[in-house]
Design an enzyme around this catalytic site. Structure first.
Site, short mmCIF file in Angstrom:
data_model
loop_
_atom_site.label_atom_id
_atom_site.label_comp_id
_atom_site.label_asym_id
_atom_site.label_seq_id
_atom_site.Cartn_x
_atom_site.Cartn_y
_atom_site.Cartn_z
CE LYS A 45 43.41 128.70 96.76
NZ LYS A 45 42.28 128.77 97.70
CE LYS A 47 54.38 135.24 100.09
NZ LYS A 47 54.59 136.37 99.17
CE LYS A 78 58.27 117.49 81.21
NZ LYS A 78 58.16 117.82 82.61
NE ARG A 81 62.78 115.28 77.87
CZ ARG A 81 62.82 116.48 78.41
NH1 ARG A 81 63.56 117.42 77.86
NH2 ARG A 81 62.11 116.77 79.48
NE ARG A 102 61.85 122.61 94.08
CZ ARG A 102 62.77 122.70 93.11
NH1 ARG A 102 63.85 123.44 93.28
NH2 ARG A 102 62.59 122.05 91.98
CD GLU A 164 56.13 119.34 89.47
OE1 GLU A 164 56.09 118.26 88.89
OE2 GLU A 164 57.14 120.06 89.51
CB ALA A 176 66.67 118.28 95.55
CG HIS A 180 68.96 120.18 89.31
ND1 HIS A 180 69.36 121.25 88.56
CD2 HIS A 180 67.77 119.76 88.80
CE1 HIS A 180 68.45 121.48 87.63
NE2 HIS A 180 67.47 120.59 87.76
P1 0O2 Z 1 63.45 120.94 86.81
O1 0O2 Z 1 64.63 121.49 86.14
O2 0O2 Z 1 63.55 120.98 88.33
O3 0O2 Z 1 62.14 121.50 86.33
P2 0O2 Z 1 57.29 114.78 84.19
O4 0O2 Z 1 57.78 116.15 84.65
O5 0O2 Z 1 55.94 114.43 84.77
O6 0O2 Z 1 57.41 114.58 82.74
P3 0O2 Z 1 58.33 112.90 86.00
O7 0O2 Z 1 59.74 112.37 86.18
O8 0O2 Z 1 57.24 111.92 85.98
O9 0O2 Z 1 58.35 113.80 84.74
O10 0O2 Z 1 57.98 113.94 87.12
P4 0O2 Z 1 58.42 113.94 88.61
O11 0O2 Z 1 59.09 112.68 89.02
O12 0O2 Z 1 57.22 114.37 89.38
O13 0O2 Z 1 59.55 115.07 88.62
C1 0O2 Z 1 59.25 116.38 88.32
C2 0O2 Z 1 60.23 117.31 88.98
O14 0O2 Z 1 60.60 116.82 90.29
C3 0O2 Z 1 61.56 117.47 88.27
O15 0O2 Z 1 61.42 118.42 87.26
C4 0O2 Z 1 62.47 117.93 89.41
O16 0O2 Z 1 62.23 119.29 89.73
C5 0O2 Z 1 61.98 117.10 90.55
N1 0O2 Z 1 62.67 115.80 90.60
C6 0O2 Z 1 62.15 114.58 90.31
N2 0O2 Z 1 63.06 113.63 90.49
C7 0O2 Z 1 64.20 114.23 90.90
C8 0O2 Z 1 65.51 113.75 91.26
O17 0O2 Z 1 65.81 112.56 91.22
N3 0O2 Z 1 66.43 114.70 91.64
C9 0O2 Z 1 66.14 116.02 91.69
N4 0O2 Z 1 67.10 116.87 92.07
N5 0O2 Z 1 64.92 116.51 91.34
C10 0O2 Z 1 63.96 115.63 90.96
P5 0O2 Z 1 62.40 118.44 86.01
O18 0O2 Z 1 61.64 118.97 84.87
O19 0O2 Z 1 63.05 117.09 85.83
O20 0O2 Z 1 63.52 119.40 86.44
#
Ligand code: 0O2
Length: 222
Positions: A45, A47, A78, A81, A102, A164, A176, A180
């Site tokens: 979609k 693309k 996860k 957790r 992304r 997502e 980011a 990370h």
């Molecule tokens: P990874 O390794 O990238 O997959 P949830 O996932 O719903 O339990 P939350 O915090 O409510 O947790 O979700 P949120 O805020 O939508 O964040 C989901 C993803 O967004 C993260 O996945 C990251 O990819 C990115 N993200 C969110 N906050 C940050 C941040 O402060 N810094 C960076 N670099 N990335 C962020 P994961 O699973 O944490 O990590």
């Protein structure tokens, strides 16, 4: 629940009989395949939108897209957790980031254009929107996250799968990836607070730059 799906992923991991493990692994492999199909649907979609924009407006709404499926071990971690049951049903219900895509755009405006065009397609259901661009996280993180459900068409059924979709600019993506690293190395750093402060300043600087560049682009396109 049928006899196969009530076997948890944890049981599979602990199984000492590989044949039984493989047989019971099938529902998990099926689920991962469904998520992969959902990723392909969203990628196509996006693309299509990119091609249309390139032809009609001589500009690409995004620079690149990256798809990823969460690793089985990260799924298990996860779920544990969050204190949740590790069944296939519970994983699908409780995790929305098994399939992740992304979308990297050049300018903040393009993020909203592409995300709205995607969200309004009639087979897409937007489950949740987290706008960390209008409401940045305290550490400076900025991106727009959509949790969407998209149908995939299998040989004998239609399934809605969650994906997502993260939208961010090139500069936000660069930031980011550095942030990370801080998350994973925090405990081994001498001055994590100082690094976090510097990162926050960088986030504010690149945001100003993103909007300045957007202004220039708009002037050029006037
Ligand atoms: P990874 O390794 O990238 O997959 P949830 O996932 O719903 O339990 P939350 O915090 O409510 O947790 O979700 P949120 O805020 O939508 O964040 C989901 C993803 O967004 C993260 O996945 C990251 O990819 C990115 N993200 C969110 N906050 C940050 C941040 O402060 N810094 C960076 N670099 N990335 C962020 P994961 O699973 O944490 O990590």
């Amino acid at each position: 629940m049928d006899s196969q799906t009530d076997i948890t992923v944890e049981t599979l991991m602990n199984s000492e009989n590989p044949e039984i493990a493989l047989k019971h692994m099938q529902p998990f492999l099926d689920m991962m395949m469904w998520y992969e199909c959902a990723l392909m649907e969203i990628e196509t979609k996006l693309k299509v939108l990119n091609n249309e924009f390139a032809l009609q407006y001589n500009r690409n709404p995004f620079e690149s897209i990256k798809c990823r499926l969460k690793k089985p071990l990260s799924i298990v971690e996860k779920m544990k957790r969050k204190g949740l049951d590790l069944s296939i049903e519970s994983i699908q219900e409780n995790l929305s980031d098994i399939a992740g895509i992304r979308v990297i755009c050049s300018f903040p405006e393009d993020i909203y254009t592409v995300s709205q065009l995607l969200a309004k397609q009639d087979d897409i259901r937007v489950i949740e929107t987290k706008d960390y661009i209008r409401n940045p996280k305290p550490n400076g993180y900025r991106s727009l996250h959509l949790i969407v459900e998209i149908p995939i068409f299998l040989s004998n059924e239609k399934k809605y799968m969650k994906v997502e979709v993260q939208f961010r600019t090139i500069a936000m993506d660069f930031w980011a990836s550095l942030d990370h690293k801080l998350k994973y190395k925090k405990n081994n750093l001498k001055h994590p607070e100082l690094i976090a402060q510097e990162l926050k300043k960088c986030a504010d600087t690149i945001t100003a730059m993103d909007y300045k560049m957007q202004e220039i682009r708009n002037l050029l396109e006037e």
